[in-house]
Design a protein around this motif. Structure first.
Motif, PDB file in Angstrom:
ATOM      1  N   ALA A 143     -31.334  52.004  53.623  1.00  0.00           N
ATOM      2  CA  ALA A 143     -30.881  52.393  52.277  1.00  0.00           C
ATOM      3  C   ALA A 143     -29.568  51.690  51.947  1.00  0.00           C
ATOM      4  O   ALA A 143     -29.360  51.206  50.823  1.00  0.00           O
ATOM      5  CB  ALA A 143     -30.711  53.910  52.196  1.00  0.00           C
ATOM      6  N   THR A 144     -28.673  51.622  52.923  1.00  0.00           N
ATOM      7  CA  THR A 144     -27.382  50.960  52.724  1.00  0.00           C
ATOM      8  C   THR A 144     -27.556  49.487  52.408  1.00  0.00           C
ATOM      9  O   THR A 144     -26.945  48.953  51.470  1.00  0.00           O
ATOM     10  CB  THR A 144     -26.513  51.117  53.984  1.00  0.00           C
ATOM     11  N   ASN A 145     -28.399  48.810  53.173  1.00  0.00           N
ATOM     12  CA  ASN A 145     -28.608  47.385  52.949  1.00  0.00           C
ATOM     13  C   ASN A 145     -29.236  47.103  51.589  1.00  0.00           C
ATOM     14  O   ASN A 145     -28.909  46.100  50.939  1.00  0.00           O
ATOM     15  CB  ASN A 145     -29.468  46.802  54.070  1.00  0.00           C
ATOM     16  N   LEU A 146     -30.134  47.960  51.155  1.00  0.00           N
ATOM     17  CA  LEU A 146     -30.723  47.807  49.827  1.00  0.00           C
ATOM     18  C   LEU A 146     -29.649  47.885  48.747  1.00  0.00           C
ATOM     19  O   LEU A 146     -29.653  47.106  47.788  1.00  0.00           O
ATOM     20  CB  LEU A 146     -31.791  48.877  49.597  1.00  0.00           C
ATOM     21  N   LEU A 147     -28.717  48.813  48.918  1.00  0.00           N
ATOM     22  CA  LEU A 147     -27.636  48.960  47.934  1.00  0.00           C
ATOM     23  C   LEU A 147     -26.664  47.779  47.994  1.00  0.00           C
ATOM     24  O   LEU A 147     -26.232  47.282  46.953  1.00  0.00           O
ATOM     25  CB  LEU A 147     -26.900  50.281  48.168  1.00  0.00           C
ATOM     26  N   ILE A 148     -26.319  47.338  49.190  1.00  0.00           N
ATOM     27  CA  ILE A 148     -25.419  46.183  49.307  1.00  0.00           C
ATOM     28  C   ILE A 148     -26.032  44.970  48.627  1.00  0.00           C
ATOM     29  O   ILE A 148     -25.366  44.244  47.873  1.00  0.00           O
ATOM     30  CB  ILE A 148     -25.120  45.862  50.785  1.00  0.00           C
ATOM     31  N   GLN A 149     -27.328  44.742  48.865  1.00  0.00           N
ATOM     32  CA  GLN A 149     -27.995  43.596  48.264  1.00  0.00           C
ATOM     33  C   GLN A 149     -28.045  43.705  46.750  1.00  0.00           C
ATOM     34  O   GLN A 149     -27.812  42.730  46.026  1.00  0.00           O
ATOM     35  CB  GLN A 149     -29.411  43.452  48.826  1.00  0.00           C
ATOM     36  N   ALA A 150     -28.324  44.899  46.254  1.00  0.00           N
ATOM     37  CA  ALA A 150     -28.431  45.100  44.806  1.00  0.00           C
ATOM     38  C   ALA A 150     -27.078  44.969  44.107  1.00  0.00           C
ATOM     39  O   ALA A 150     -26.979  44.437  42.999  1.00  0.00           O
ATOM     40  CB  ALA A 150     -29.046  46.466  44.514  1.00  0.00           C
ATOM     41  N   LEU A 151     -26.019  45.446  44.757  1.00  0.00           N
ATOM     42  CA  LEU A 151     -24.694  45.472  44.142  1.00  0.00           C
ATOM     43  C   LEU A 151     -23.938  44.153  44.319  1.00  0.00           C
ATOM     44  O   LEU A 151     -23.161  43.759  43.439  1.00  0.00           O
ATOM     45  CB  LEU A 151     -23.860  46.606  44.734  1.00  0.00           C
ATOM     46  N   GLY A 152     -24.124  43.515  45.469  1.00  0.00           N
ATOM     47  CA  GLY A 152     -23.387  42.291  45.777  1.00  0.00           C
ATOM     48  C   GLY A 152     -22.160  42.592  46.612  1.00  0.00           C
ATOM     49  O   GLY A 152     -21.270  43.338  46.181  1.00  0.00           O
ATOM     50  N   MET A 153     -22.110  42.030  47.801  1.00  0.00           N
ATOM     51  CA  MET A 153     -21.017  42.300  48.730  1.00  0.00           C
ATOM     52  C   MET A 153     -19.651  41.970  48.134  1.00  0.00           C
ATOM     53  O   MET A 153     -18.682  42.709  48.285  1.00  0.00           O
ATOM     54  CB  MET A 153     -21.249  41.496  50.017  1.00  0.00           C
ATOM     55  N   GLU A 154     -19.589  40.835  47.418  1.00  0.00           N
ATOM     56  CA  GLU A 154     -18.308  40.414  46.863  1.00  0.00           C
ATOM     57  C   GLU A 154     -17.812  41.373  45.789  1.00  0.00           C
ATOM     58  O   GLU A 154     -16.603  41.595  45.643  1.00  0.00           O
ATOM     59  CB  GLU A 154     -18.406  38.985  46.297  1.00  0.00           C
ATOM     60  N   TYR A 155     -18.730  41.990  45.056  1.00  0.00           N
ATOM     61  CA  TYR A 155     -18.340  42.938  44.014  1.00  0.00           C
ATOM     62  C   TYR A 155     -17.893  44.272  44.616  1.00  0.00           C
ATOM     63  O   TYR A 155     -16.987  44.928  44.088  1.00  0.00           O
ATOM     64  CB  TYR A 155     -19.494  43.145  43.038  1.00  0.00           C
ATOM     65  N   ILE A 156     -18.529  44.671  45.705  1.00  0.00           N
ATOM     66  CA  ILE A 156     -18.098  45.887  46.403  1.00  0.00           C
ATOM     67  C   ILE A 156     -16.679  45.699  46.934  1.00  0.00           C
ATOM     68  O   ILE A 156     -15.826  46.584  46.811  1.00  0.00           O
ATOM     69  CB  ILE A 156     -19.062  46.231  47.556  1.00  0.00           C
ATOM     70  N   ASN A 157     -16.412  44.526  47.510  1.00  0.00           N
ATOM     71  CA  ASN A 157     -15.069  44.247  48.028  1.00  0.00           C
ATOM     72  C   ASN A 157     -14.034  44.165  46.910  1.00  0.00           C
ATOM     73  O   ASN A 157     -12.881  44.569  47.086  1.00  0.00           O
ATOM     74  CB  ASN A 157     -15.082  42.960  48.846  1.00  0.00           C
ATOM     75  N   ALA A 158     -14.452  43.640  45.751  1.00  0.00           N
ATOM     76  CA  ALA A 158     -13.541  43.602  44.604  1.00  0.00           C
ATOM     77  C   ALA A 158     -13.194  45.014  44.161  1.00  0.00           C
ATOM     78  O   ALA A 158     -12.054  45.292  43.738  1.00  0.00           O
ATOM     79  CB  ALA A 158     -14.176  42.825  43.459  1.00  0.00           C
ATOM     80  N   ARG A 159     -14.144  45.926  44.256  1.00  0.00           N
ATOM     81  CA  ARG A 159     -13.884  47.326  43.911  1.00  0.00           C
ATOM     82  C   ARG A 159     -12.882  47.941  44.888  1.00  0.00           C
ATOM     83  O   ARG A 159     -11.990  48.708  44.472  1.00  0.00           O
ATOM     84  CB  ARG A 159     -15.192  48.129  43.920  1.00  0.00           C
ATOM     85  N   ALA A 160     -12.990  47.603  46.171  1.00  0.00           N
ATOM     86  CA  ALA A 160     -12.022  48.088  47.155  1.00  0.00           C
ATOM     87  C   ALA A 160     -10.620  47.635  46.779  1.00  0.00           C
ATOM     88  O   ALA A 160      -9.662  48.421  46.817  1.00  0.00           O
ATOM     89  CB  ALA A 160     -12.383  47.588  48.554  1.00  0.00           C
ATOM     90  N   HIS A 161     -10.483  46.378  46.391  1.00  0.00           N
ATOM     91  CA  HIS A 161      -9.184  45.846  45.978  1.00  0.00           C
ATOM     92  C   HIS A 161      -8.670  46.582  44.742  1.00  0.00           C
ATOM     93  O   HIS A 161      -7.483  46.919  44.651  1.00  0.00           O
ATOM     94  CB  HIS A 161      -9.310  44.349  45.701  1.00  0.00           C
ATOM     95  N   GLN A 162      -9.573  46.847  43.797  1.00  0.00           N
ATOM     96  CA  GLN A 162      -9.196  47.555  42.568  1.00  0.00           C
ATOM     97  C   GLN A 162      -8.689  48.961  42.869  1.00  0.00           C
ATOM     98  O   GLN A 162      -7.778  49.466  42.191  1.00  0.00           O
ATOM     99  CB  GLN A 162     -10.415  47.613  41.635  1.00  0.00           C
ATOM    100  N   LEU A 163      -9.230  49.578  43.897  1.00  0.00           N
ATOM    101  CA  LEU A 163      -8.827  50.937  44.285  1.00  0.00           C
ATOM    102  C   LEU A 163      -7.571  50.943  45.157  1.00  0.00           C
ATOM    103  O   LEU A 163      -7.097  52.010  45.537  1.00  0.00           O
ATOM    104  CB  LEU A 163      -9.974  51.635  45.025  1.00  0.00           C
ATOM    105  N   GLY A 164      -7.051  49.767  45.474  1.00  0.00           N
ATOM    106  CA  GLY A 164      -5.843  49.695  46.297  1.00  0.00           C
ATOM    107  C   GLY A 164      -6.088  49.863  47.775  1.00  0.00           C
ATOM    108  O   GLY A 164      -5.176  50.224  48.526  1.00  0.00           O
ATOM    109  N   LEU A 165      -7.315  49.578  48.225  1.00  0.00           N
ATOM    110  CA  LEU A 165      -7.648  49.675  49.648  1.00  0.00           C
ATOM    111  C   LEU A 165      -7.351  48.326  50.280  1.00  0.00           C
ATOM    112  O   LEU A 165      -8.104  47.368  50.144  1.00  0.00           O
ATOM    113  CB  LEU A 165      -9.120  50.055  49.822  1.00  0.00           C
TER     114      LEU A 165
END
Length: 271
Positions: free
Chosen positions: A121-143
């Motif tokens: 389930a996790t891999n399906l979501l990572i593929q659908a969302l895009g790894m680089e966009y998930i990481n950009a969200r982490a940066h946006q949240l100050g992580l």
């Protein structure tokens, strides 16, 4: 974050336990006191900025990003993803037992990813969302040190030096963000999902099944993590415990002892 002086006695307790149970391990923890709309207060912390391999803890960021996109109108939680979109993987979860003809909604995949830590389930979501966009969200949240660089169960990526990373402080920040959203349309379901976590063999092991802990665990060889939020009569608290280079059975024993002391301290010793 402001640090409470009274928490030094908890730090002393925890240091004694860590030295007794896993003196050579790489251990990080942080305990924060939460309040709606206010900056958290650090009650106790130890090596909270040490970088650890993320294991399944990184799934919490994927959860947050899915619901952020849904709230922004960029994603419909009831749209479906076919299992055939990503290769079958083993490890935690139940989807690996199904045939690849099934499809699941984003919401269902989030629930499976978090409640039973389903890797497919996790891999399906990572593929659908895009790894680089998930990481950009982490940066946006100050992580500052939160990175997803590989899919779940991707041993080749690990051999090539690509892995997922977290710190205890970043996990505390992410959980605090979700905590602040718990009464909103965007955050209520996330909060509920965290409260239905089925793995309770680390921090809440000695608390009893009736104590609700909104949390996520993560486990790899010689790695055990747990992080979540406990609501008490004395306020709401975030507990994060990351343990690396510790035998798994020893780490779980240590986490259970630490969880017992953390809970007792915030309920009974804090003013």
């Amino acid at each position: 974050m402001e640090k409470l002086i009274v928490g030094q006695s908890l730090e002393k307790q925890l240091q004694e336990v860590i030295c007794n149970v896993a003196p050579t391990g790489a251990i990080s923890y942080v305990v924060t006191r939460l309040s709606d709309g206010e900056e958290p207060q650090i009650v106790a912390a130890f090596k909270e900025t040490m970088i650890h391999v993320g294991a399944s803890m990184v799934k919490t960021l994927i959860l947050e990003y899915v619901f952020h996109l849904a709230y922004e109108g960029q994603l419909d939680l009831h749209d479906t993803i076919a299992l055939s979109r990503s290769p079958r993987v083993a490890g935690a979860g139940v989807l690996q037992e199904l045939m690849g003809t099934h499809s699941f909604t984003y919401l269902e995949l989030c629930r499976l990813m978090m409640v039973i830590s389903d890797n497919w389930a996790t891999n399906l979501l990572i593929q659908a969302l895009g790894m680089e966009y998930i990481n950009a969200r982490a940066h946006q949240l100050g992580l500052e040190h939160f990175e997803i660089n590989r899919f779940m169960m991707d041993t080749l990526a690990v051999q090539e030096g690509r892995d997922n990373y977290i710190t205890a402080l970043d996990m505390a920040k992410l959980l605090h963000h979700i905590y602040n959203l718990r009464y909103t349309l965007e955050g209520h379901e996330m909060w509920s999902i965290l409260g239905r976590q089925q793995f309770r063999d680390i921090l809440p092991f000695h608390w009893g099944e009736d104590v609700v802990f909104h949390h996520k665990t993560g486990s790899l060889e010689n790695v055990e993590h747990d992080a979540g939020i406990l609501e008490t009569m004395n306020g709401d608290f975030c507990f994060v415990m990351l343990m690396s280079h510790v035998r798994n059975d020893v780490a779980k024993q240590l986490g259970a002892q630490v969880g017992l002391r953390m809970k007792a301290f915030v309920e009974d010793a804090l003013p």
